[in-house]
Design a protein around this motif. Structure first.
Motif, short mmCIF file in Angstrom:
data_model
loop_
_atom_site.label_atom_id
_atom_site.label_comp_id
_atom_site.label_asym_id
_atom_site.label_seq_id
_atom_site.Cartn_x
_atom_site.Cartn_y
_atom_site.Cartn_z
N THR A 104 0.83 -1.21 0.00
CA THR A 104 0.00 0.00 0.00
C THR A 104 0.86 1.25 0.00
O THR A 104 0.61 2.20 -0.76
CB THR A 104 -0.93 0.01 1.23
OG1 THR A 104 -1.75 -1.15 1.22
CG2 THR A 104 -1.81 1.25 1.24
N VAL A 105 1.88 1.26 0.84
CA VAL A 105 2.79 2.41 0.90
C VAL A 105 3.53 2.60 -0.42
O VAL A 105 3.66 3.73 -0.92
CB VAL A 105 3.80 2.22 2.06
CG1 VAL A 105 4.94 3.24 1.96
CG2 VAL A 105 3.09 2.38 3.41
N LEU A 106 4.01 1.52 -1.02
CA LEU A 106 4.72 1.62 -2.29
C LEU A 106 3.81 2.15 -3.40
O LEU A 106 4.24 2.96 -4.24
CB LEU A 106 5.30 0.26 -2.68
CG LEU A 106 6.47 -0.24 -1.83
CD1 LEU A 106 6.88 -1.65 -2.27
CD2 LEU A 106 7.66 0.71 -1.94
N LEU A 107 2.57 1.69 -3.41
CA LEU A 107 1.61 2.20 -4.40
C LEU A 107 1.33 3.68 -4.17
O LEU A 107 1.22 4.46 -5.12
CB LEU A 107 0.33 1.38 -4.34
CG LEU A 107 0.43 -0.06 -4.86
CD1 LEU A 107 -0.85 -0.84 -4.55
CD2 LEU A 107 0.71 -0.09 -6.36
N GLY A 108 1.21 4.06 -2.90
CA GLY A 108 1.00 5.48 -2.59
C GLY A 108 2.17 6.33 -3.06
O GLY A 108 1.98 7.42 -3.61
N LEU A 109 3.39 5.83 -2.86
CA LEU A 109 4.57 6.55 -3.33
C LEU A 109 4.58 6.65 -4.85
O LEU A 109 4.94 7.70 -5.42
CB LEU A 109 5.83 5.85 -2.84
CG LEU A 109 6.15 6.00 -1.35
CD1 LEU A 109 7.30 5.07 -0.96
CD2 LEU A 109 6.50 7.45 -1.01
N SER A 110 4.18 5.59 -5.53
CA SER A 110 4.10 5.61 -7.00
C SER A 110 3.11 6.65 -7.47
O SER A 110 3.37 7.38 -8.44
CB SER A 110 3.70 4.23 -7.52
OG SER A 110 4.64 3.24 -7.14
N GLY A 152 -0.66 10.17 4.81
CA GLY A 152 -1.10 8.78 4.97
C GLY A 152 0.05 7.80 4.86
O GLY A 152 0.14 6.83 5.63
N ILE A 153 0.97 8.04 3.92
CA ILE A 153 2.13 7.17 3.74
C ILE A 153 3.00 7.20 5.00
O ILE A 153 3.45 6.15 5.49
CB ILE A 153 2.93 7.59 2.51
CG1 ILE A 153 2.14 7.28 1.22
CG2 ILE A 153 4.30 6.92 2.48
CD1 ILE A 153 2.76 7.86 -0.03
N ILE A 154 3.25 8.40 5.51
CA ILE A 154 4.08 8.54 6.72
C ILE A 154 3.40 7.88 7.91
O ILE A 154 4.04 7.16 8.71
CB ILE A 154 4.36 10.02 7.01
CG1 ILE A 154 5.19 10.63 5.87
CG2 ILE A 154 5.08 10.19 8.35
CD1 ILE A 154 5.34 12.14 5.96
N TRP A 155 2.09 8.09 8.04
CA TRP A 155 1.33 7.54 9.16
C TRP A 155 1.34 6.00 9.12
O TRP A 155 1.64 5.35 10.12
CB TRP A 155 -0.09 8.08 9.11
CG TRP A 155 -0.96 7.70 10.27
CD1 TRP A 155 -0.56 7.20 11.48
CD2 TRP A 155 -2.38 7.80 10.34
NE1 TRP A 155 -1.65 6.99 12.30
CE2 TRP A 155 -2.76 7.35 11.63
CE3 TRP A 155 -3.35 8.23 9.45
CZ2 TRP A 155 -4.10 7.31 12.03
CZ3 TRP A 155 -4.68 8.21 9.85
CH2 TRP A 155 -5.04 7.75 11.12
N ILE A 156 1.01 5.44 7.97
CA ILE A 156 0.98 3.98 7.85
C ILE A 156 2.36 3.39 8.11
O ILE A 156 2.50 2.36 8.78
CB ILE A 156 0.45 3.57 6.47
CG1 ILE A 156 -1.03 3.94 6.34
CG2 ILE A 156 0.62 2.06 6.25
CD1 ILE A 156 -1.59 3.74 4.94
N SER A 157 3.40 4.04 7.60
CA SER A 157 4.77 3.55 7.81
C SER A 157 5.11 3.54 9.30
O SER A 157 5.75 2.59 9.79
CB SER A 157 5.76 4.41 7.04
OG SER A 157 5.51 4.37 5.65
N THR A 158 4.70 4.58 10.01
CA THR A 158 4.97 4.66 11.45
C THR A 158 4.26 3.55 12.21
O THR A 158 4.84 2.90 13.09
CB THR A 158 4.54 6.03 11.99
OG1 THR A 158 5.24 7.07 11.30
CG2 THR A 158 4.82 6.15 13.49
N ILE A 159 2.99 3.32 11.85
CA ILE A 159 2.22 2.29 12.54
C ILE A 159 2.73 0.89 12.16
O ILE A 159 2.67 -0.04 12.97
CB ILE A 159 0.72 2.45 12.23
CG1 ILE A 159 0.24 3.81 12.71
CG2 ILE A 159 -0.10 1.35 12.91
CD1 ILE A 159 -1.19 4.13 12.32
N MET A 160 3.23 0.74 10.96
CA MET A 160 3.86 -0.54 10.57
C MET A 160 5.01 -0.87 11.51
O MET A 160 5.17 -2.02 11.94
CB MET A 160 4.35 -0.47 9.13
CG MET A 160 3.28 -0.60 8.07
SD MET A 160 3.98 -0.41 6.40
CE MET A 160 5.06 -1.87 6.33
#
Length: 204
Positions: A104-110, A152-160
């Motif tokens: 999900t994060v990689l797709l968001g970055l793309s 959202g990317i930063i948030w999800i990465s932190t919670i990961m």
């Protein structure tokens, strides 16, 4: 880390298994309501100003249907991978959950890379924030959405990281769940942007 005395087993909805978890989810729904008002104002402003180009390029001149379609497909697929992550969470499959959140994060970055490329192209074509009312309202709306994707990317990465460190429990599950809700929200907002900004702009 202390947790409430809730039996942790597959199938238990840990995100709402405690009073604190229920409050977090309820509070986040209220936050999304406020976010909806924000985007409604930005959409209204854009629709009112989208034809005010001051003899500059219009949406029909600028928008690339292939680029927009690819960006849309990427973001919508990221919503599906977020669903897979939550399904894995409910099964207490930490490895699977982290995998799908990573996708999900990689797709968001793309998506962000394509959006930055798009903005650079528009600026070279003379479509800037200050070039016209159309430009200002476009960048305010699409840029605000892009900022939400970035957050959202930063948030999800932190919670990961927290889930990797502490596992799936009554403390991390509500955070994971509301971050997924947030991601779905910005995906839904993009569907409206795709329709009201790009499709409407390309047909003039």
């Amino acid at each position: 880390m202390a947790h409430d005395s809730v039996e942790i087993k597959p199938g238990v909805h840990l995100e709402t298994a405690t009073f604190e978890g229920k409050n977090k989810v309820m509070g986040f729904w209220m936050f999304l309501g406020a976010e909806t008002v924000l985007f409604a104002c930005l959409f209204g402003t854009y629709l009112a100003l989208r034809n005010q180009t001051v003899n500059g390029p219009s949406g029909a001149d600028l928008f690339d249907p292939v680029l927009v379609a690819v960006a849309t497909a990427i973001l919508l697929f990221s919503s599906l991978t977020s669903v897979f992550a939550m399904m894995a969470m409910n099964k207490l499959d930490k490895k699977g959950m982290l995998f799908w959140l990573g996708v999900t994060v990689l797709l968001g970055l793309s998506f962000l890379v394509l959006e930055i490329y798009e903005f650079i192209h528009y600026i070279h074509e003379g479509h800037t924030f200050m070039s016209s009312a159309f430009g200002s309202s476009f960048y305010a709306l699409v840029g605000t959405h892009g900022a939400h994707v970035t957050f959202g990317i930063i948030w999800i990465s932190t919670i990961m990281y927290q889930a990797w460190k502490w596992g799936i429990n009554t403390e991390t599950a509500p955070k994971l769940f509301v971050s997924s809700l947030y991601w779905h929200f910005i995906d839904v907002v993009w569907v409206f942007i795709f329709t009201l900004v790009y499709l409407l702009g390309m047909v003039g």
